[in-house]
Scaffold this active site. Sequence first.
Site, PDB file in Angstrom:
ATOM      1  N   ASP A  98       0.965  -1.127   0.071  1.00  0.00           N
ATOM      2  CA  ASP A  98      -0.146   0.126   0.180  1.00  0.00           C
ATOM      3  C   ASP A  98       0.634   1.228   0.046  1.00  0.00           C
ATOM      4  O   ASP A  98       1.668   1.332   0.788  1.00  0.00           O
ATOM      5  CB  ASP A  98      -0.959  -0.087   1.286  1.00  0.00           C
ATOM      6  CG  ASP A  98      -2.084   0.984   1.340  1.00  0.00           C
ATOM      7  OD1 ASP A  98      -1.846   2.091   0.700  1.00  0.00           O
ATOM      8  OD2 ASP A  98      -3.093   0.509   1.819  1.00  0.00           O
ATOM      9  N   HIS A 100      -0.413   4.642   0.238  1.00  0.00           N
ATOM     10  CA  HIS A 100      -1.068   5.833   0.404  1.00  0.00           C
ATOM     11  C   HIS A 100      -0.401   6.256   1.672  1.00  0.00           C
ATOM     12  O   HIS A 100      -0.313   5.349   2.852  1.00  0.00           O
ATOM     13  CB  HIS A 100      -2.512   5.249   0.814  1.00  0.00           C
ATOM     14  CG  HIS A 100      -3.286   5.014  -0.479  1.00  0.00           C
ATOM     15  ND1 HIS A 100      -3.389   3.639  -1.019  1.00  0.00           N
ATOM     16  CD2 HIS A 100      -3.819   6.083  -1.339  1.00  0.00           C
ATOM     17  CE1 HIS A 100      -4.040   3.860  -2.077  1.00  0.00           C
ATOM     18  NE2 HIS A 100      -4.374   5.148  -2.291  1.00  0.00           N
ATOM     19  N   SER A 151      -5.429  -4.242   2.011  1.00  0.00           N
ATOM     20  CA  SER A 151      -4.634  -3.837   3.303  1.00  0.00           C
ATOM     21  C   SER A 151      -5.268  -4.554   4.475  1.00  0.00           C
ATOM     22  O   SER A 151      -4.659  -4.526   5.316  1.00  0.00           O
ATOM     23  CB  SER A 151      -4.198  -2.394   3.267  1.00  0.00           C
ATOM     24  OG  SER A 151      -3.789  -1.939   2.186  1.00  0.00           O
TER      25      SER A 151
HETATM   26 CO1  B1M Z   1      -5.528   5.533  -4.294  1.00  0.00          CO
HETATM   27  N1  B1M Z   1      -7.385   4.452  -3.609  1.00  0.00           N
HETATM   28  N2  B1M Z   1      -5.035   4.173  -5.340  1.00  0.00           N
HETATM   29  N3  B1M Z   1      -4.058   6.657  -4.436  1.00  0.00           N
HETATM   30  N4  B1M Z   1      -6.529   6.793  -3.149  1.00  0.00           N
HETATM   31  C1  B1M Z   1      -8.104   4.821  -2.578  1.00  0.00           C
HETATM   32  C2  B1M Z   1      -7.738   4.520  -1.177  1.00  0.00           C
HETATM   33  C3  B1M Z   1      -9.464   4.551  -3.167  1.00  0.00           C
HETATM   34  C4  B1M Z   1     -10.534   4.327  -2.055  1.00  0.00           C
HETATM   35  C5  B1M Z   1      -9.973   5.813  -4.191  1.00  0.00           C
HETATM   36  C6  B1M Z   1     -11.373   5.069  -4.915  1.00  0.00           C
HETATM   37  O1  B1M Z   1     -11.452   4.217  -5.505  1.00  0.00           O
HETATM   38  N5  B1M Z   1     -12.457   5.927  -4.516  1.00  0.00           N
HETATM   39  C7  B1M Z   1      -8.843   3.339  -3.877  1.00  0.00           C
HETATM   40  C8  B1M Z   1      -9.088   2.071  -3.010  1.00  0.00           C
HETATM   41  C9  B1M Z   1     -10.034   0.975  -3.334  1.00  0.00           C
HETATM   42  C10 B1M Z   1     -10.206  -0.299  -2.657  1.00  0.00           C
HETATM   43  O2  B1M Z   1      -9.232  -0.770  -2.080  1.00  0.00           O
HETATM   44  N6  B1M Z   1     -11.345  -1.090  -2.577  1.00  0.00           N
HETATM   45  C11 B1M Z   1      -7.765   3.530  -4.301  1.00  0.00           C
HETATM   46  C12 B1M Z   1      -7.066   2.662  -5.287  1.00  0.00           C
HETATM   47  C13 B1M Z   1      -7.907   1.706  -6.066  1.00  0.00           C
HETATM   48  C14 B1M Z   1      -5.751   3.176  -5.855  1.00  0.00           C
HETATM   49  C15 B1M Z   1      -4.886   2.411  -6.731  1.00  0.00           C
HETATM   50  C16 B1M Z   1      -4.780   0.863  -6.510  1.00  0.00           C
HETATM   51  C17 B1M Z   1      -5.273   2.981  -8.187  1.00  0.00           C
HETATM   52  C18 B1M Z   1      -4.422   2.386  -9.494  1.00  0.00           C
HETATM   53  O3  B1M Z   1      -3.180   2.303  -9.383  1.00  0.00           O
HETATM   54  N7  B1M Z   1      -5.130   1.834 -10.095  1.00  0.00           N
HETATM   55  C19 B1M Z   1      -3.221   2.662  -6.256  1.00  0.00           C
HETATM   56  C20 B1M Z   1      -2.807   1.755  -5.232  1.00  0.00           C
HETATM   57  C21 B1M Z   1      -1.260   1.666  -5.043  1.00  0.00           C
HETATM   58  C22 B1M Z   1      -1.079   1.042  -3.885  1.00  0.00           C
HETATM   59  O4  B1M Z   1      -1.331   1.379  -2.873  1.00  0.00           O
HETATM   60  N8  B1M Z   1      -0.228  -0.289  -4.291  1.00  0.00           N
HETATM   61  C23 B1M Z   1      -3.662   4.224  -5.826  1.00  0.00           C
HETATM   62  C24 B1M Z   1      -2.717   5.139  -5.904  1.00  0.00           C
HETATM   63  C25 B1M Z   1      -3.119   6.528  -5.078  1.00  0.00           C
HETATM   64  C26 B1M Z   1      -2.232   7.630  -5.516  1.00  0.00           C
HETATM   65  C27 B1M Z   1      -0.687   7.372  -5.282  1.00  0.00           C
HETATM   66  C28 B1M Z   1      -2.488   8.496  -6.744  1.00  0.00           C
HETATM   67  C29 B1M Z   1      -2.609   8.553  -4.148  1.00  0.00           C
HETATM   68  C30 B1M Z   1      -2.009   8.395  -2.823  1.00  0.00           C
HETATM   69  C31 B1M Z   1      -0.934   9.227  -2.587  1.00  0.00           C
HETATM   70  C32 B1M Z   1      -0.220   9.135  -1.301  1.00  0.00           C
HETATM   71  O5  B1M Z   1      -0.758   8.793  -0.442  1.00  0.00           O
HETATM   72  N9  B1M Z   1       1.104   9.559  -1.198  1.00  0.00           N
HETATM   73  C33 B1M Z   1      -4.181   8.159  -4.106  1.00  0.00           C
HETATM   74  C34 B1M Z   1      -5.092   8.892  -3.325  1.00  0.00           C
HETATM   75  C35 B1M Z   1      -4.795  10.336  -2.731  1.00  0.00           C
HETATM   76  C36 B1M Z   1      -6.406   8.206  -2.969  1.00  0.00           C
HETATM   77  C37 B1M Z   1      -7.393   8.762  -2.097  1.00  0.00           C
HETATM   78  C38 B1M Z   1      -8.120   9.591  -3.185  1.00  0.00           C
HETATM   79  C39 B1M Z   1      -7.189   9.746  -1.053  1.00  0.00           C
HETATM   80  C40 B1M Z   1      -6.467   9.169   0.075  1.00  0.00           C
HETATM   81  C41 B1M Z   1      -6.075  10.336   0.978  1.00  0.00           C
HETATM   82  O6  B1M Z   1      -4.934  10.667   1.119  1.00  0.00           O
HETATM   83  N10 B1M Z   1      -7.080  10.655   1.965  1.00  0.00           N
HETATM   84  C42 B1M Z   1      -8.262   7.653  -1.847  1.00  0.00           C
HETATM   85  C43 B1M Z   1      -9.854   7.736  -1.571  1.00  0.00           C
HETATM   86  C44 B1M Z   1     -10.433   7.641  -0.207  1.00  0.00           C
HETATM   87  O7  B1M Z   1      -9.568   7.250   0.896  1.00  0.00           O
HETATM   88  N11 B1M Z   1     -11.749   7.653  -0.036  1.00  0.00           N
HETATM   89  C45 B1M Z   1      -7.830   6.316  -2.516  1.00  0.00           C
HETATM   90  C46 B1M Z   1      -6.736  11.849   2.681  1.00  0.00           C
HETATM   91  C47 B1M Z   1      -6.294  11.074   4.075  1.00  0.00           C
HETATM   92  C48 B1M Z   1      -5.914  12.156   5.202  1.00  0.00           C
HETATM   93  O8  B1M Z   1      -7.325  10.016   4.661  1.00  0.00           O
HETATM   94  O9  B1M Z   1      -5.735   8.112   4.736  1.00  0.00           O
HETATM   95  O10 B1M Z   1      -8.033   7.775   5.138  1.00  0.00           O
HETATM   96  P1  B1M Z   1      -6.742   8.753   5.294  1.00  0.00           P
HETATM   97  O11 B1M Z   1      -6.302   9.071   6.807  1.00  0.00           O
HETATM   98  C49 B1M Z   1      -7.354   9.430   7.810  1.00  0.00           C
HETATM   99  C50 B1M Z   1      -7.821   8.417   8.499  1.00  0.00           C
HETATM  100  O12 B1M Z   1      -8.093   7.349   7.884  1.00  0.00           O
HETATM  101  C51 B1M Z   1      -6.849   8.169   9.525  1.00  0.00           C
HETATM  102  O13 B1M Z   1      -6.387   9.481   9.667  1.00  0.00           O
HETATM  103  C52 B1M Z   1      -6.660  10.304   8.734  1.00  0.00           C
HETATM  104  C53 B1M Z   1      -7.315  11.281   8.898  1.00  0.00           C
HETATM  105  O14 B1M Z   1      -6.917  11.906  10.297  1.00  0.00           O
HETATM  106  N12 B1M Z   1      -5.992   7.203   9.461  1.00  0.00           N
HETATM  107  C54 B1M Z   1      -5.184   6.575  10.728  1.00  0.00           C
HETATM  108  C55 B1M Z   1      -5.113   6.805   8.355  1.00  0.00           C
HETATM  109  N13 B1M Z   1      -4.197   5.880   8.769  1.00  0.00           N
HETATM  110  C56 B1M Z   1      -4.179   5.880  10.367  1.00  0.00           C
HETATM  111  C57 B1M Z   1      -3.247   5.254  11.122  1.00  0.00           C
HETATM  112  C58 B1M Z   1      -3.737   5.257  12.507  1.00  0.00           C
HETATM  113  C59 B1M Z   1      -4.796   6.012  12.856  1.00  0.00           C
HETATM  114  C60 B1M Z   1      -5.530   6.698  12.012  1.00  0.00           C
HETATM  115  O15 B1M Z   1      -2.810   4.679  13.300  1.00  0.00           O
HETATM  116  C61 B1M Z   1      -2.178   3.792  13.116  1.00  0.00           C
END
Ligand code: B1M
Length: 215
Positions: A98, A100, A151
């Site tokens: 992963d 992200h 994940s």
């Molecule tokens: Co990706 N991606 N992405 N992506 N991406 C998602 C996760 C997805 C939901 C988008 C969608 O389809 N709507 C989807 C996953 C679907 C699934 O698994 N069923 C997805 C996909 C499919 C993919 C790829 C597979 C796409 C592809 O290549 N075809 C690929 C995966 C590559 C891989 O991982 N092997 C991919 C790639 C990417 C980018 C590189 C373009 C980029 C990431 C850049 C980066 O992180 N450096 C990206 C992004 C930006 C997203 C979305 C749009 C936004 C994620 C984000 O940063 N959110 C995302 C959509 C979504 O999440 N709904 C998506 C903001 C961030 C602050 O939130 O990380 O949730 P989050 O963190 C929150 C809480 O969750 C929590 O605290 C934070 C807020 O305070 N939290 C924790 C997180 N970790 C924590 C740990 C803790 C405590 C709290 O304690 C340990």
Amino acid sequence: LPLFERLERRIVDGERNGLEADLDAAMAEKPPLQIINENLLAGMKVVGELFGSGQMQLPFVLQSAEVMKAAVAHLEPHLEKDSAAGKGTLVLATVKGDVHDIGKNLVDIIVSNNGYDVVNLGIKQPIGAILDSARQHGADAIGMSGLLVKSTVIMKENLAELNARGVAQEFPVLLGGAALTRSYVENDLDELYEGEVRYARDAFEGLRLMDSIME
Ligand code: B1M
């Protein structure tokens, strides 16, 4: 657009030009943490929705992520810091497979600004590397982040591995990331881990859980 809407829009559009000036103007209006929570994360939410519904392509998502990171980096030095230090150590990583890391890095910022040492291992970390680091740093907890549905399975395997290595009692585990739900962690994963495993909805809950672990 008005300033705060423009900031949100910058994330959605991946528009970096003039970002810092807008952030500085925003900081004159409200605290940086509020800008992250109310405006920048709102933009990322829209990006997720557009991407999920096929209206936004991956390179643009990456651009949005880069603007998000640049914005957080610009605000970070201005965040309020707790003068306490050495409250405990969290080893933090995005799990194997992963990439992200925006959410994980926010957890790092919030937890480390509140008196903890955070060892941030980065992305795609296998459990062996996480465990080695936890041992090396005498971690008080292990934090794993993951956004892909895949994940959540890796996290399950990781917990089984920690059980098998006999370190479950030693390392409470915090889990977070958009693919997880509280009920999955508290019902399904909690059952199989011999130590403490807790779900954090956001970075602040991660901090509260660290505080409760250290009590
Ligand atoms: Co990706 N991606 N992405 N992506 N991406 C998602 C996760 C997805 C939901 C988008 C969608 O389809 N709507 C989807 C996953 C679907 C699934 O698994 N069923 C997805 C996909 C499919 C993919 C790829 C597979 C796409 C592809 O290549 N075809 C690929 C995966 C590559 C891989 O991982 N092997 C991919 C790639 C990417 C980018 C590189 C373009 C980029 C990431 C850049 C980066 O992180 N450096 C990206 C992004 C930006 C997203 C979305 C749009 C936004 C994620 C984000 O940063 N959110 C995302 C959509 C979504 O999440 N709904 C998506 C903001 C961030 C602050 O939130 O990380 O949730 P989050 O963190 C929150 C809480 O969750 C929590 O605290 C934070 C807020 O305070 N939290 C924790 C997180 N970790 C924590 C740990 C803790 C405590 C709290 O304690 C340990």
